[in-house]
Write a protein that holds these residues in place. Structure first.
Motif, mmCIF file in Angstrom:
data_model
loop_
_atom_site.group_PDB
_atom_site.id
_atom_site.type_symbol
_atom_site.label_atom_id
_atom_site.label_comp_id
_atom_site.label_asym_id
_atom_site.label_seq_id
_atom_site.Cartn_x
_atom_site.Cartn_y
_atom_site.Cartn_z
ATOM 1 N N CYS A 13 0.861 -1.182 0.000
ATOM 2 C CA CYS A 13 0.000 0.000 0.000
ATOM 3 C C CYS A 13 0.896 1.231 0.000
ATOM 4 O O CYS A 13 1.330 1.690 1.049
ATOM 5 N N GLN A 14 1.185 1.732 -1.174
ATOM 6 C CA GLN A 14 2.129 2.835 -1.312
ATOM 7 C C GLN A 14 1.393 4.098 -1.741
ATOM 8 O O GLN A 14 0.544 4.062 -2.621
ATOM 9 N N TYR A 15 1.741 5.216 -1.083
ATOM 10 C CA TYR A 15 1.049 6.484 -1.313
ATOM 11 C C TYR A 15 2.046 7.622 -1.484
ATOM 12 O O TYR A 15 3.094 7.651 -0.842
ATOM 13 N N HIS A 16 1.657 8.577 -2.317
ATOM 14 C CA HIS A 16 2.393 9.826 -2.483
ATOM 15 C C HIS A 16 1.579 10.880 -1.745
ATOM 16 O O HIS A 16 0.445 11.173 -2.114
ATOM 17 N N LEU A 17 2.132 11.425 -0.655
ATOM 18 C CA LEU A 17 1.439 12.403 0.189
ATOM 19 C C LEU A 17 2.097 13.767 0.039
ATOM 20 O O LEU A 17 3.325 13.873 0.064
ATOM 21 N N VAL A 18 1.288 14.800 -0.091
ATOM 22 C CA VAL A 18 1.799 16.175 -0.196
ATOM 23 C C VAL A 18 0.924 17.059 0.675
ATOM 24 O O VAL A 18 -0.300 16.995 0.604
ATOM 25 N N TRP A 19 1.566 17.885 1.518
ATOM 26 C CA TRP A 19 0.825 18.864 2.301
ATOM 27 C C TRP A 19 1.639 20.141 2.392
ATOM 28 O O TRP A 19 2.847 20.131 2.264
ATOM 29 N N THR A 20 0.921 21.272 2.553
ATOM 30 C CA THR A 20 1.566 22.586 2.470
ATOM 31 C C THR A 20 1.414 23.377 3.764
ATOM 32 O O THR A 20 0.584 23.082 4.610
ATOM 33 N N ARG A 21 2.205 24.407 3.838
ATOM 34 C CA ARG A 21 2.157 25.356 4.943
ATOM 35 C C ARG A 21 0.922 26.220 4.829
ATOM 36 O O ARG A 21 0.476 26.540 3.727
ATOM 37 N N LYS A 22 0.375 26.618 5.936
ATOM 38 C CA LYS A 22 -0.753 27.550 5.941
ATOM 39 C C LYS A 22 -0.287 28.866 5.319
ATOM 40 O O LYS A 22 0.759 29.388 5.680
ATOM 41 N N GLY A 23 -1.044 29.354 4.390
ATOM 42 C CA GLY A 23 -0.671 30.591 3.711
ATOM 43 C C GLY A 23 0.497 30.431 2.759
ATOM 44 O O GLY A 23 1.010 31.405 2.241
ATOM 45 N N ARG A 24 0.926 29.205 2.556
ATOM 46 C CA ARG A 24 2.061 28.876 1.689
ATOM 47 C C ARG A 24 3.310 29.703 2.020
ATOM 48 O O ARG A 24 4.071 30.098 1.144
ATOM 49 N N CYS A 25 3.493 29.989 3.306
ATOM 50 C CA CYS A 25 4.670 30.738 3.758
ATOM 51 C C CYS A 25 5.917 29.893 3.549
ATOM 52 O O CYS A 25 5.936 28.706 3.812
ATOM 53 N N ARG A 26 6.966 30.543 3.131
ATOM 54 C CA ARG A 26 8.192 29.850 2.730
ATOM 55 C C ARG A 26 9.165 29.707 3.906
ATOM 56 O O ARG A 26 10.212 30.344 3.907
ATOM 57 N N LEU A 28 9.857 26.362 5.549
ATOM 58 C CA LEU A 28 10.260 24.987 5.860
ATOM 59 C C LEU A 28 11.722 24.745 5.482
ATOM 60 O O LEU A 28 12.051 23.884 4.671
ATOM 61 N N LYS A 29 12.587 25.520 6.093
ATOM 62 C CA LYS A 29 14.027 25.389 5.856
ATOM 63 C C LYS A 29 14.742 25.547 7.183
ATOM 64 O O LYS A 29 14.123 25.897 8.194
ATOM 65 N N GLY A 30 16.005 25.272 7.224
ATOM 66 C CA GLY A 30 16.788 25.416 8.450
ATOM 67 C C GLY A 30 16.244 24.569 9.582
ATOM 68 O O GLY A 30 15.899 23.404 9.397
ATOM 69 N N ASN A 31 16.127 25.169 10.772
ATOM 70 C CA ASN A 31 15.661 24.445 11.956
ATOM 71 C C ASN A 31 14.215 23.961 11.820
ATOM 72 O O ASN A 31 13.863 22.899 12.337
ATOM 73 N N GLU A 35 13.158 20.026 12.119
ATOM 74 C CA GLU A 35 12.173 19.550 13.098
ATOM 75 C C GLU A 35 11.057 18.766 12.424
ATOM 76 O O GLU A 35 10.588 17.763 12.960
ATOM 77 N N VAL A 36 10.621 19.226 11.251
ATOM 78 C CA VAL A 36 9.595 18.493 10.504
ATOM 79 C C VAL A 36 10.131 17.105 10.153
ATOM 80 O O VAL A 36 9.467 16.087 10.362
ATOM 81 N N TYR A 37 11.353 17.055 9.655
ATOM 82 C CA TYR A 37 11.981 15.772 9.296
ATOM 83 C C TYR A 37 12.079 14.863 10.520
ATOM 84 O O TYR A 37 11.726 13.680 10.452
ATOM 85 N N ARG A 38 12.524 15.406 11.623
ATOM 86 C CA ARG A 38 12.693 14.629 12.852
ATOM 87 C C ARG A 38 11.355 14.043 13.326
ATOM 88 O O ARG A 38 11.271 12.886 13.695
ATOM 89 N N GLN A 39 10.308 14.843 13.289
ATOM 90 C CA GLN A 39 9.001 14.376 13.744
ATOM 91 C C GLN A 39 8.432 13.317 12.800
ATOM 92 O O GLN A 39 7.830 12.345 13.247
ATOM 93 N N ILE A 40 8.626 13.489 11.501
ATOM 94 C CA ILE A 40 8.179 12.480 10.538
ATOM 95 C C ILE A 40 8.915 11.165 10.798
ATOM 96 O O ILE A 40 8.329 10.089 10.752
ATOM 97 N N TRP A 41 10.206 11.250 11.096
ATOM 98 C CA TRP A 41 11.011 10.058 11.391
ATOM 99 C C TRP A 41 10.465 9.332 12.625
ATOM 100 O O TRP A 41 10.337 8.107 12.623
ATOM 101 N N ILE A 42 10.124 10.073 13.664
ATOM 102 C CA ILE A 42 9.578 9.485 14.896
ATOM 103 C C ILE A 42 8.235 8.809 14.613
ATOM 104 O O ILE A 42 8.004 7.670 15.030
ATOM 105 N N GLN A 57 10.367 20.766 1.226
ATOM 106 C CA GLN A 57 10.708 21.951 0.461
ATOM 107 C C GLN A 57 10.260 23.188 1.224
ATOM 108 O O GLN A 57 9.639 23.068 2.281
ATOM 109 N N ILE A 58 10.547 24.356 0.731
ATOM 110 C CA ILE A 58 10.307 25.593 1.461
ATOM 111 C C ILE A 58 8.827 25.787 1.810
ATOM 112 O O ILE A 58 8.497 26.291 2.868
ATOM 113 N N VAL A 59 7.919 25.334 0.942
ATOM 114 C CA VAL A 59 6.491 25.571 1.131
ATOM 115 C C VAL A 59 5.710 24.297 1.441
ATOM 116 O O VAL A 59 4.656 24.353 2.050
ATOM 117 N N HIS A 60 6.202 23.143 1.032
ATOM 118 C CA HIS A 60 5.431 21.917 1.208
ATOM 119 C C HIS A 60 6.327 20.709 1.490
ATOM 120 O O HIS A 60 7.533 20.767 1.338
#
Length: 133
Positions: A13-26, A28-31, A35-42, A57-60
C-alpha cells in the motif's frame, strides 16, 4: 511487497502524500525543516510506516510511503500534520507570533495519490523536484 509473518498478510500500500504550509509561507528550511523531518522520522517508526522518499521543500512536504493496511491514510495524515505542528509550535515559539497563522501551522487539506506501476517515476520526481523547478 511486504509480508507480515504473524498475520499472513502480503501488502504493498504505497502512497504519495503532499501537504503545504498555511498561507504557503516559505519557512520549511533550516531548523523548521529539520524539526519536521525529525518528527516524521519518529512517527514513521511509531506506526511502522516505510519511508520510500521524503522531500521537505520551502512551502510543502512530499512523502512517498508504504502504509500498513490496518492504518488509513487520513489517520496517518492526521498524525503527521498534527504532531509536527504541535512539536514545531512548542519547540520554536516564534512561529506562534505570526498573526495570520494563529495556532495553525499546516494548510487545511492534503493531496494523496496511490502509487502503483509508476512508483519509480514518482520516487524520482519527489527526490529531484527542486532541480526540475
Amino acid at each position: 511487497m511486504t509480508v507480515n509473518p504473524t498475520t499472513h498478510v502480503l501488502w504493498h500500500c504505497q502512497y504519495h502524500l503532499v501537504w503545504t504550509r498555511k498561507g504557503r509561507c516559505r519557512i520549511l528550511k533550516g531548523n523548521v525543516g529539520k524539526e519536521v523531518y525529525r518528527q516524521i522520522w519518529i512517527l514513521r517508526k511509531k506506526f511502522k510506516i516505510q519511508k520510500v522518499e521524503l522531500k521537505i521543500q520551502i512551502v510543502h512536504v512530499q512523502l512517498l510511503v508504504r502504509i500498513p493496511p490496518k492504518l488509513s491514510v487520513s489517520e496517518v495524515m492526521g498524525h503527521l500534520k498534527g504532531k509536527t505542528a504541535i512539536r514545531l509550535l512548542s519547540k520554536l515559539p516564534w512561529l506562534r507570533k505570526h498573526k495570520l497563522w494563529g495556532n495553525y501551522f499546516w494548510a487545511r487539506g492534503y493531496c494523496v495519490d496511490t502509487v502503483g506501476a509508476n512508483a519509480e517515476m514518482i520516487r524520482k520526481y519527489v527526490k529531484h523536484q527542486e532541480k526540475q523547478e
